[in-house]
Design a protein around this motif. Structure first.
Motif, short mmCIF file in Angstrom:
data_model
loop_
_atom_site.label_atom_id
_atom_site.label_comp_id
_atom_site.label_asym_id
_atom_site.label_seq_id
_atom_site.Cartn_x
_atom_site.Cartn_y
_atom_site.Cartn_z
N THR A 16 0.98 -1.24 -0.10
CA THR A 16 -0.08 -0.13 -0.07
C THR A 16 0.76 1.21 0.03
O THR A 16 0.33 2.08 -0.78
CB THR A 16 -0.94 0.01 1.20
OG1 THR A 16 -1.75 -1.25 1.12
CG2 THR A 16 -1.77 1.25 1.16
N ASP A 36 -8.50 1.61 -4.43
CA ASP A 36 -8.16 0.60 -3.18
C ASP A 36 -9.14 -0.45 -3.07
O ASP A 36 -10.29 -0.45 -2.77
CB ASP A 36 -8.53 1.77 -2.01
CG ASP A 36 -8.24 1.26 -0.85
OD1 ASP A 36 -7.65 -0.03 -0.79
OD2 ASP A 36 -8.33 1.84 0.30
N ASN A 40 -9.64 -3.59 3.76
CA ASN A 40 -9.49 -2.47 4.76
C ASN A 40 -9.35 -1.34 4.63
O ASN A 40 -9.35 -0.20 5.39
CB ASN A 40 -8.10 -3.00 5.62
CG ASN A 40 -8.26 -4.27 6.35
OD1 ASN A 40 -9.13 -4.72 6.95
ND2 ASN A 40 -6.91 -5.24 6.05
N PRO A 42 -7.12 1.18 3.11
CA PRO A 42 -6.25 2.00 3.79
C PRO A 42 -6.12 3.21 3.16
O PRO A 42 -5.79 4.42 3.71
CB PRO A 42 -4.85 1.15 3.87
CG PRO A 42 -5.02 0.20 2.72
CD PRO A 42 -6.71 -0.27 2.74
N TRP A 46 -6.64 7.30 4.15
CA TRP A 46 -5.65 8.22 4.03
C TRP A 46 -6.25 9.34 3.14
O TRP A 46 -6.01 10.72 3.70
CB TRP A 46 -4.44 7.70 3.15
CG TRP A 46 -3.51 8.68 2.52
CD1 TRP A 46 -2.31 9.00 3.24
CD2 TRP A 46 -3.43 9.53 1.45
NE1 TRP A 46 -1.62 10.01 2.53
CE2 TRP A 46 -2.27 10.32 1.44
CE3 TRP A 46 -4.18 9.48 0.56
CZ2 TRP A 46 -1.74 11.28 0.62
CZ3 TRP A 46 -3.91 10.51 -0.56
CH2 TRP A 46 -2.67 11.31 -0.63
N PHE A 182 1.23 8.08 5.92
CA PHE A 182 -0.01 7.45 6.52
C PHE A 182 -0.28 8.23 7.83
O PHE A 182 -1.72 8.61 7.91
CB PHE A 182 0.17 6.05 6.73
CG PHE A 182 0.10 5.36 5.52
CD1 PHE A 182 -1.12 4.91 4.72
CD2 PHE A 182 1.39 5.03 4.65
CE1 PHE A 182 -1.14 4.50 3.62
CE2 PHE A 182 1.05 4.37 3.24
CZ PHE A 182 -0.03 4.02 3.02
#
Ligand SMILES: Nc1ncnc2c1ncn2[C@@H]1O[C@H](COP(=O)(O)OP(=O)(O)O)[C@@H](O)[C@H]1O
Ligand SMILES: [Mg+2]
Length: 231
Positions: A16, A36, A40, A42, A46, A182
């Motif tokens: 990622t 994405d 999950n 991520p 973000w 992140f």
């Protein structure tokens, strides 16, 4: 066109991170869609920070039912599509790989293992059988030590090369700045250098990495036009 997928043999290898760093860097010069496809989400988390670059669109309403449509729709809208995926076993990975023009296989340098790479490559070979079209790919060594190159690391890297597995020349180093992307939910480019150590080195690393991908894409599209089979 083109679509770049990140396929990793397992979680936590920096997939990622590598996908997001590439997307942000390329969005400085191109319109980019970042899909994405990790359940999950991520990257959705973000981008919810509100600092995504203006030329980057994030698509996160994806599942195995719609992944092919989402990639096709994105490829019509932006010249570059990047797909971040979960582990290799899921069906969504196989579907996304079926649409790709280039696959990047991030492998964590510190626990580099040719066995891991070969699992991801199996998915790529499977797609070649399914579509009759070769998919260029390369291993990206991630989280490597920018200062010390261990003998084990050199040895295993050599093993990959000897096994005929293409390995990117650029490695993504282990950098606090990449974690900060992140935790601050910001692109590397807008992080305050007073807040994170070695931001300039991290930036140089990403530029080199993105440039190598762009050269790879140019080689791939040139080869496709000339009918030459790549990888
Ligand atoms: N190049 C890097 N430098 C520093 N930390 C990294 C790097 N790549 C990944 N990480 C950290 O490792 C963890 C896993 O990375 P991630 O990109 O989420 O991996 P994956 O998508 O393969 O599961 C995260 O905490 C991330 O911040
Ligand atoms: Mg991930």
């Amino acid at each position: 066109m083109p679509t770049i997928v990140f396929v990793s043999p397992k979680g936590g290898v920096g997939k990622t991170t590598a996908a997001l760093l590439l997307a942000n860097q390329l969005a400085m010069a191109y319109d980019v869609t970042l899909i994405d496809a990790d359940p999950n989400r991520p990257i959705r988390a973000w981008s919810a920070g509100g600092h995504a670059p203006s030329r980057l669109s994030v698509v996160s309403d994806v599942d195995e039912e719609n992944i092919i449509d989402r990639i096709e729709a994105a490829a019509e809208k932006t010249p570059i599509v990047i797909v971040d995926l979960e582990g290799t076993a899921a069906k969504i990975v196989v579907l996304a790989v079926s649409q790709a023009d280039l696959a990047v296989i991030p492998i964590q340098g510190s626990q580099l293992d040719a066995e891991q790479a070969s699992r991801a490559i199996k998915v790529i070979k499977q797609r070649e059988k399914m579509t009759g079209r070769a998919l260029p790919y390369a291993v990206l060594l991630t989280r490597t030590n920018p200062v010390i190159r261990t003998r084990t690391m050199s040895h295993i890297q050599q093993g990959l090369i000897e096994a005929g597995i293409p390995v990117m020349q650029t490695e993504l180093h282990d950098r606090e700045a990449f974690r900060a992307v992140f935790s601050f939910r910001q692109p590397l480019q807008s992080i305050d250098p007073r807040e994170v150590a070695n931001l300039d080195k991290a930036q140089a690393n990403v530029e080199e990495y993105a440039a190598e991908i762009v050269r790879g894409l140019a080689a791939v599209s040139g080869a496709q036009k000339s009918g030459v089979k790549v990888a």
